[in-house]
Write an enzyme that holds these catalytic residues in place. Sequence first.
Site, mmCIF file in Angstrom:
data_model
loop_
_atom_site.group_PDB
_atom_site.id
_atom_site.type_symbol
_atom_site.label_atom_id
_atom_site.label_comp_id
_atom_site.label_asym_id
_atom_site.label_seq_id
_atom_site.Cartn_x
_atom_site.Cartn_y
_atom_site.Cartn_z
ATOM 1 N N HIS A 73 12.694 10.778 -1.667
ATOM 2 C CA HIS A 73 11.902 11.653 -2.425
ATOM 3 C C HIS A 73 13.687 12.537 -2.575
ATOM 4 C CE1 HIS A 73 7.751 10.277 0.205
ATOM 5 N NE2 HIS A 73 7.759 10.614 -1.530
ATOM 6 N N ASP B 66 -4.488 4.582 5.041
ATOM 7 C CA ASP B 66 -3.254 4.428 4.887
ATOM 8 C C ASP B 66 -1.918 4.230 6.076
ATOM 9 O OD1 ASP B 66 -1.135 3.148 3.253
ATOM 10 O OD2 ASP B 66 -0.244 5.443 2.182
ATOM 11 N N ASP C 276 12.763 15.239 0.609
ATOM 12 C CA ASP C 276 13.617 14.948 1.931
ATOM 13 C C ASP C 276 14.420 15.376 2.348
ATOM 14 O OD1 ASP C 276 11.101 12.655 2.238
ATOM 15 O OD2 ASP C 276 12.161 11.079 1.708
HETATM 16 C C1 GLO Z 1 2.784 6.943 0.226
HETATM 17 C C2 GLO Z 1 3.212 6.307 -0.897
HETATM 18 C C3 GLO Z 1 4.508 7.441 -0.840
HETATM 19 C C4 GLO Z 1 5.635 6.527 -1.843
HETATM 20 C C5 GLO Z 1 6.785 7.233 -2.460
HETATM 21 C C6 GLO Z 1 7.525 7.095 -3.345
HETATM 22 O O1 GLO Z 1 1.011 6.620 0.154
HETATM 23 O O2 GLO Z 1 3.034 4.959 -0.116
HETATM 24 O O3 GLO Z 1 5.544 6.757 0.229
HETATM 25 O O4 GLO Z 1 5.488 5.333 -1.729
HETATM 26 O O5 GLO Z 1 5.839 9.280 -2.337
HETATM 27 O O6 GLO Z 1 6.891 7.952 -4.575
HETATM 28 MG MG MG Z 2 1.391 3.236 2.018
#
Ligand code: GLO
Ligand code: MG
Length: 410
Positions: A74, A282, A77
Amino acid sequence: MLTEKDQQALISRLSQACGAYSPQTRRKYFISGPQWAAAYEGHALFHAPTRPPVSFEEVIRNYAEIGIGYWTTHDTDVIPTEAIGTDRQAEIVSRIRQALDQHGLQCSMVTTETFHHAVWAAGPAAEAPEVREYAKFRLCNTVDIGHELGASFAVYWPGSLGYQVQGAIEETQTLRWYAEALNAACEHDIETARRKGRPTLKHCLEAKPFEPQAEILLPTSDAMLAFISSGLLTHPEMVGLNPEYLHELMWGAAPRAALARALLAGKLFHFDINDGYRLKHDVDIGIGLVNPLDWLNVLVLLRSHDYHGPFNLDFKPPRTTSAFGVFKVSFPTAVDRFITLWEMAGEVLEDPVIGEATAALKAGGGVTDPRDVEAIVRANQELLTLHELIAHRIFQILIGAHRGRTFSIA
Ligand code: GLO
Ligand code: MG
Ligand code: MG
């Protein structure tokens, strides 16, 4: 009492006992490691961090050692929000390039964080025009970073595009505004790519059915396919999907069927690989630890349709894993489970039992009168047992029985 060193020695000895692929073997696959996955500190709404922060230099060095050939990130990040688009960004991006070059890694994908910072409280397509202008700036800036780092993909996860309480936002309007941001990114990409003599990026939408918003406007890959072809995008040909295995499972879908629909639409651009449970949040568990059989079947589909990556390791090392364990256990074992499942998928595709059974099913019972319903039923009844036999054979391949693996029971 075991000292920290003794504990690490134990982990290393037991990991070695498990066996592993070599870094050279691992590098043959288009597997990417996200900055955010390795740097995840174990925190969540109900959880304090259990690991210290990790710099991108450390992540890149460790990925290189493991044999993960690609790195994804990101914008925030690696670049603090207040430094986005400034000279400091340029300086950080050049340090990233150095680290990648030094360790022989490539940046394959960049993504814009549009969910964490307070500016996204009402999402990236909020009512306030200045938020939407800022979102466009952030997306275009990520496109710039992508070109500078040599990436081929940009990912968008609009998890904050939605609401907690109903009625205050109007969905069609919000989606139009969201499309405007993507259009700005694609147009900026076309211009930048032309200037730099590079191909444009592949822009990939990633769906998740819930979290962080209670209700999400584009909750599934299918919703995103509809959005891509809705007429709102000025460059729909540049926009495809980055499905995530668990995100499809979370809403109760069959991930393999969701991927099949993306393949048919020619929109399977990128794939986030992990594991977890249906109808739960998640949890982002490492690939193959929950649903290895389903994963094997997913990879059979992808191999047979010539999808060879990217496979992005978007999982979260559990908070019980130490900082040492993240790079010594979490990542190498996730990569190795992927490779093993991928190779097994090849065995499924070449298996003579499955091959013959599938051919027999496709040949059908051979009834010539298409209106003779009784005859059609009778002619196919025995053949249809092959469905279950194929599933059994795939299970045997998963456990190695097709290669003569036996158990203590004769
Ligand atoms: C969160 C997402 C996140 C995306 C990331 C890429 O649940 O999986 O990790 O993959 O922001 O855009
Ligand atoms: Mg995920
Ligand atoms: Mg993801």
